[in-house]
Design a protein around this motif. Structure first.
Motif, PDB file in Angstrom:
ATOM      1  N   LEU A 117       0.844  -1.193   0.000  1.00  0.00           N
ATOM      2  CA  LEU A 117       0.000   0.000   0.000  1.00  0.00           C
ATOM      3  C   LEU A 117       0.884   1.250   0.000  1.00  0.00           C
ATOM      4  CD1 LEU A 117      -2.596  -1.307   2.601  1.00  0.00           C
ATOM      5  CD2 LEU A 117      -3.210  -0.517   0.311  1.00  0.00           C
ATOM      6  N   ASP A 118       1.907   1.200   0.837  1.00  0.00           N
ATOM      7  CA  ASP A 118       2.837   2.332   0.924  1.00  0.00           C
ATOM      8  C   ASP A 118       3.560   2.542  -0.406  1.00  0.00           C
ATOM      9  OD1 ASP A 118       2.074   2.633   3.498  1.00  0.00           O
ATOM     10  OD2 ASP A 118       3.870   1.715   4.381  1.00  0.00           O
ATOM     11  N   LEU A 119       4.029   1.444  -0.985  1.00  0.00           N
ATOM     12  CA  LEU A 119       4.786   1.553  -2.239  1.00  0.00           C
ATOM     13  C   LEU A 119       3.895   2.152  -3.343  1.00  0.00           C
ATOM     14  CD1 LEU A 119       7.278   1.068  -3.970  1.00  0.00           C
ATOM     15  CD2 LEU A 119       6.565  -1.325  -4.268  1.00  0.00           C
ATOM     16  N   GLU A 120       2.656   1.686  -3.433  1.00  0.00           N
ATOM     17  CA  GLU A 120       1.764   2.209  -4.472  1.00  0.00           C
ATOM     18  C   GLU A 120       1.586   3.725  -4.299  1.00  0.00           C
ATOM     19  OE1 GLU A 120      -1.742  -0.090  -5.820  1.00  0.00           O
ATOM     20  OE2 GLU A 120      -2.900   1.744  -5.609  1.00  0.00           O
ATOM     21  N   LYS A 121       1.410   4.144  -3.054  1.00  0.00           N
ATOM     22  CA  LYS A 121       1.245   5.582  -2.780  1.00  0.00           C
ATOM     23  C   LYS A 121       2.504   6.353  -3.191  1.00  0.00           C
ATOM     24  CE  LYS A 121      -0.376   8.828   0.731  1.00  0.00           C
ATOM     25  NZ  LYS A 121       0.632   9.808   0.312  1.00  0.00           N
ATOM     26  N   GLN A 122       3.663   5.787  -2.881  1.00  0.00           N
ATOM     27  CA  GLN A 122       4.935   6.443  -3.188  1.00  0.00           C
ATOM     28  C   GLN A 122       5.125   6.569  -4.708  1.00  0.00           C
ATOM     29  OE1 GLN A 122       8.203   4.414  -1.314  1.00  0.00           O
ATOM     30  NE2 GLN A 122       9.658   6.077  -1.824  1.00  0.00           N
ATOM     31  N   ILE A 123       4.739   5.522  -5.427  1.00  0.00           N
ATOM     32  CA  ILE A 123       4.836   5.553  -6.899  1.00  0.00           C
ATOM     33  C   ILE A 123       3.997   6.705  -7.452  1.00  0.00           C
ATOM     34  CG2 ILE A 123       4.123   4.315  -8.998  1.00  0.00           C
ATOM     35  CD1 ILE A 123       4.875   1.679  -7.446  1.00  0.00           C
ATOM     36  N   VAL A 124       2.755   6.778  -6.982  1.00  0.00           N
ATOM     37  CA  VAL A 124       1.859   7.820  -7.493  1.00  0.00           C
ATOM     38  C   VAL A 124       2.366   9.212  -7.110  1.00  0.00           C
ATOM     39  CG1 VAL A 124      -0.484   8.760  -7.405  1.00  0.00           C
ATOM     40  CG2 VAL A 124      -0.138   6.283  -7.474  1.00  0.00           C
ATOM     41  N   ASP A 125       2.763   9.356  -5.853  1.00  0.00           N
ATOM     42  CA  ASP A 125       3.237  10.663  -5.397  1.00  0.00           C
ATOM     43  C   ASP A 125       4.444  11.121  -6.213  1.00  0.00           C
ATOM     44  OD1 ASP A 125       1.269  10.680  -3.542  1.00  0.00           O
ATOM     45  OD2 ASP A 125       2.543  10.177  -1.820  1.00  0.00           O
ATOM     46  N   THR A 126       5.374  10.212  -6.450  1.00  0.00           N
ATOM     47  CA  THR A 126       6.574  10.553  -7.219  1.00  0.00           C
ATOM     48  C   THR A 126       6.204  10.966  -8.636  1.00  0.00           C
ATOM     49  OG1 THR A 126       7.743   8.855  -5.939  1.00  0.00           O
ATOM     50  CG2 THR A 126       8.874   9.720  -7.888  1.00  0.00           C
ATOM     51  N   ALA A 127       5.327  10.177  -9.269  1.00  0.00           N
ATOM     52  CA  ALA A 127       4.924  10.462 -10.647  1.00  0.00           C
ATOM     53  C   ALA A 127       4.240  11.830 -10.740  1.00  0.00           C
ATOM     54  CB  ALA A 127       3.997   9.368 -11.152  1.00  0.00           C
ATOM     55  N   ARG A 128       3.313  12.077  -9.830  1.00  0.00           N
ATOM     56  CA  ARG A 128       2.527  13.310  -9.894  1.00  0.00           C
ATOM     57  C   ARG A 128       3.377  14.567  -9.668  1.00  0.00           C
ATOM     58  NH1 ARG A 128      -2.889  13.104 -10.109  1.00  0.00           N
ATOM     59  NH2 ARG A 128      -2.458  15.188 -10.899  1.00  0.00           N
ATOM     60  N   GLN A 129       4.478  14.405  -8.943  1.00  0.00           N
ATOM     61  CA  GLN A 129       5.394  15.552  -8.763  1.00  0.00           C
ATOM     62  C   GLN A 129       5.844  16.124 -10.109  1.00  0.00           C
ATOM     63  OE1 GLN A 129       8.716  14.307  -6.376  1.00  0.00           O
ATOM     64  NE2 GLN A 129       7.372  13.833  -4.639  1.00  0.00           N
ATOM     65  N   GLY A 130       6.051  15.187 -11.071  1.00  0.00           N
ATOM     66  CA  GLY A 130       6.479  15.632 -12.397  1.00  0.00           C
ATOM     67  C   GLY A 130       5.330  15.673 -13.395  1.00  0.00           C
ATOM     68  N   GLY A 131       4.118  15.634 -12.881  1.00  0.00           N
ATOM     69  CA  GLY A 131       2.957  15.730 -13.762  1.00  0.00           C
ATOM     70  C   GLY A 131       2.634  14.467 -14.541  1.00  0.00           C
ATOM     71  N   ILE A 132       3.271  13.359 -14.169  1.00  0.00           N
ATOM     72  CA  ILE A 132       2.962  12.095 -14.856  1.00  0.00           C
ATOM     73  C   ILE A 132       1.671  11.503 -14.273  1.00  0.00           C
ATOM     74  CG2 ILE A 132       3.723   9.708 -15.239  1.00  0.00           C
ATOM     75  CD1 ILE A 132       6.616  10.719 -15.087  1.00  0.00           C
ATOM     76  N   ARG A 133       0.767  11.053 -15.167  1.00  0.00           N
ATOM     77  CA  ARG A 133      -0.443  10.377 -14.704  1.00  0.00           C
ATOM     78  C   ARG A 133      -0.248   8.868 -14.749  1.00  0.00           C
ATOM     79  NH1 ARG A 133      -4.706  14.006 -13.928  1.00  0.00           N
ATOM     80  NH2 ARG A 133      -5.207  12.367 -12.440  1.00  0.00           N
TER      81      ARG A 133
END
Lengths: 481, 481
Positions: A117-133
């Motif tokens: 659960l944590d890893l999935e959140k981290q993936i999304v957070d990292t991606a969204r920082q650079g505007g990746i969906r």
């Protein structure tokens, strides 16, 4: 060619200029290989870059060790690597200016394990920082025939006007099995799995504005933001039909939903109320969904429910009448002036000719032709239902030609009057090769002529009930507004 | 070979020593020609005499101008001549000592014309004077594979233990389409049309005493003597399952019934009450009937409704859980000791393995094999439901072999524990030839192994609900008696 883009901010998802696939190997069973093979075959209208730590090239295409080594720009990344390798891929994507990552990768939030659960959140957070969906994880991604994006070999290369948004990749496949042979064609299919970033509401909002999409089908296990989703259903009401499977109707289904995409499926009664309020067409199987979509694709708008059942005969006609009325359609008796006219050319059998117009009582081809032609023009009905008589005609192999002839006749009945016509060709699901061939031929003919075909009257009647219900609601909304 | 006759006075109907067909011509489309061809091909176990006013011989068999010219005795006459010629045929039959006449001949009472009603009555009265029984008119007659009687080319030559009594000839054909490919086999099929003499009660009474018949299926449009019929249903209750379609449920269906066999279909509510009172399994389509009969034919008695769903995956598993519970089956969660054991060999995915046991989350063949083998032995469920994963595996032609392998594995799971198992192999109704071939192969394998196979979970679950309902009732009746 009509405009294929819209102004919605998510339009870029469906028009990537280039695709990279992370985790490609020579193993034909691996999903990385399959995505590459499919995109080359379709073909995708832009460069496709396989990324592999071990291979030099796969399927004649050069592989890159990392995303960063790719010479050109990359808009869209398909991730087929294990979950623990995704974070570095996202970091590389940020450097590379990627706009969207589709995570086929699974074993994240759906495992319900804390570290995942944590890893999935981290993936999304990292991606969204650079505007990746992010699309997914745990899903098949996008099919958009217009640009040659696909996640299955056997999806059609031609575009259509139906969009399907599915939390399940298996159901995205299932819709193909249930409807493509009969002619279903799509603008987009979206399999979005765990919905860690982009979710059902994002896609629904996009599709409501998409000029390529006239009908929206959805398979949901849960929703991330119920209020936003309901608001979008309200916007759709009376404009674009929304055909919905909401899974997790029962306690066992709810448990299954949790272990499939870790969604909260919510209360069945609330869903029923929302669907009723906004005219959502609720169905309970992928088969029923395909049946309804086929009607929307091929038939002009029709809200009247009076049907004329033509051809076939005997017990099958009685069943057809019962089934139609049970599904809320009407099967009006023939008017007396038509009976009188039939009597004039069929003095021996006129008393047997009614609605259903039973082909088996007409004592010959000539009476049948005249009667059905007359019936097809009758303004006392809104919809024609043709029975191809498969059960009689496919008695032995010679009958296949007669079945073809019967179908040609039925489908020609609307040449002059342009009435909505559906056909059912019932020959069972389990049969011999020559029967199957005859049915495939029948299906092909209906597809060519743009006529919805069903394997039995039950499915035809149910689809028509859903369809007419939608158009009736549209009329009512237009009346009050 | 078990005794194939019973002491019921109607047993002679199914064991004629010789058959004459009145109205044979060389026209292959004529029904007289077809009956002759079919009886020669099956073959009927006794002499078959074509009667024709114009032909010397048809299909290499000598024709006779009249019944009386036939040298041997004639037990059974099939009449394919026009209605106005029937009376002389009956008179000849009286002279010849015929015991039964099957009137394929139509255009009698079902026309509702006064002269035809009178003629039908006169035919029956004349026949009964000499003790001749009438089947029909307006029907296909008898199929009894044991003696080689048939009315269709494609009905199986082997006998089974299901009897079907149908007022409609078309539905007698339909049952073949829906179930024979999957293995349905019959003791008798009786198409009896207008029921001018022998009716549904006569046949039901006979079949209740018939040692060859274990399950009775009926398609009725009306009954001649409701009280007698209800009394027979009472006798059947808890002994032989009666699976019934009662047509004419709606006003349109009732009108259709009148013009089909001129039956009075009676009130729907009464029928519902009678079915409930006597445990009659009411179904609403020939397809649903075939599905239930297949369960009775292949599965040992089972009244428990707890199911384990195995294989397949994703959205399909959620749908399966929802559908099973909606149909009244239970999908219990896996017990914690089984979860613990799964955790020991599948530490990464154990949390995802539940009921349904979703094949797509198991991350490999080994985990799946171990988990499903464990599940199949679990005493917390009464019935196993296997998903052949057709939708994933039949993605492209190479998958056909994997589908075969998957099915072999699923059907082998009951080798040691002998649990009731049904399989569903869902690949849509509309598909390509190679998919159809794969499904026909799957069907063949299930038939050989005596396992009921369904094209989707909806039909499998509905059939199991009917089946377990019957055996539950049997248990309750045994408890109180």
């Amino acid at each position: 060619m009509p405009s294929t883009t819209n102004d919605h901010p998510l339009d870029f998802l469906f028009h990537p200029r280039s695709v990279a696939i992370a985790g490609v190997s020579k193993n034909k069973e691996s999903q990385g290989y399959r995505y590459l093979d499919q995109l080359l075959a379709f073909p995708f209208k832009g460069p496709v870059y396989p990324v592999s730590i071990s291979e030099e090239g796969v399927l004649g295409v050069q592989c890159y060790k990392t995303l960063k080594e790719i010479p050109g720009s990359v808009d869209y990344v398909i991730s087929c690597i294990p979950h623990h390798q995704v974070l570095p891929l996202v970091e590389d994507s940020l450097v590379k200016g990627v706009r969207c990552i589709h995570l086929y990768t699974a074993r994240l939030a759906e495992t319900q394990l804390k570290d995942r659960l944590d890893l999935e959140k981290q993936i999304v957070d990292t991606a969204r920082q650079g505007g990746i969906r992010i699309i997914g994880p745990n899903c098949m991604g996008l099919y958009c025939p217009e640009v040659g994006l696909t996640f299955r070999y056997s999806l059609p290369k031609e575009s259509g006007h139906i969009a399907f948004v599915s939390q399940s990749g298996g159901n995205a496949a299932n819709l193909e099995y249930q409807g493509v042979g009969r002619g279903l064609r799509f603008s987009k299919i979206i399999s979005y799995g765990n919905a860690s970033d982009l979710n059902e509401s994002d896609f629904l909002e996009y599709l409501l504005e998409d000029p390529q999409t006239r009908v929206i089908a959805m398979y949901l296990e849960g929703v991330k933001d119920g209020k936003r989703f309901a608001e979008l259903l309200r916007k759709a009401d009376g404009k674009k039909p929304v055909v919905l499977i909401k899974a997790g109707r029962t306690s066992a289904g709810t448990r299954a939903v949790v272990s499939h995409t870790a969604s909260l499926s919510g209360e069945e009664k609330k869903w029923e109320a929302i669907c009723r309020q906004f005219g959502v067409i609720r169905v309970h199987s992928m088969q029923e969904m395909a049946d309804v979509l086929l009607g929307f694709q091929f038939l002009q708008p029709v809200s009247g429910r009076r049907v004329l059942i033509m051809g076939g005969g005997g017990g099958g006609s009685v069943e057809a009448a019962d089934v139609c009325e049970t599904e809320g359609l009407e099967v009006p008796p023939l008017p007396s002036d038509m009976k009188d006219e039939i009597r004039s050319f069929a003095p021996d059998v006129w008393s047997l000719i009614s609605n259903p117009m039973d082909g088996s009582v007409m004592g010959g081809w000539e009476v049948m032709v005249k009667s059905l032609q007359m019936g097809a023009k009758w303004d006392g009905v809104d919809i024609l239902i043709g029975n191809s008589s498969a059960i009689w005609l496919l008695d032995h192999p010679d009958g296949a030609i007669q079945h073809e002839f019967s179908l040609e006749f039925l489908t020609d009945l609307i040449k002059d009057n342009n009435k909505p016509l559906v056909v059912f060709a019932n020959a069972g699901d389990t049969t011999t090769s020559w029967r199957v061939e005859a049915l495939l031929k029948a299906q092909e003919k209906c597809k060519e002529k743009g006529i919805p075909v069903y394997p039995n009257i039950h499915r035809a009647a149910k689809a028509l009930a859903h369809l007419t219900g939608f158009y009736k609601r549209v009329n009512q909304i237009e009346l009050v507004s």
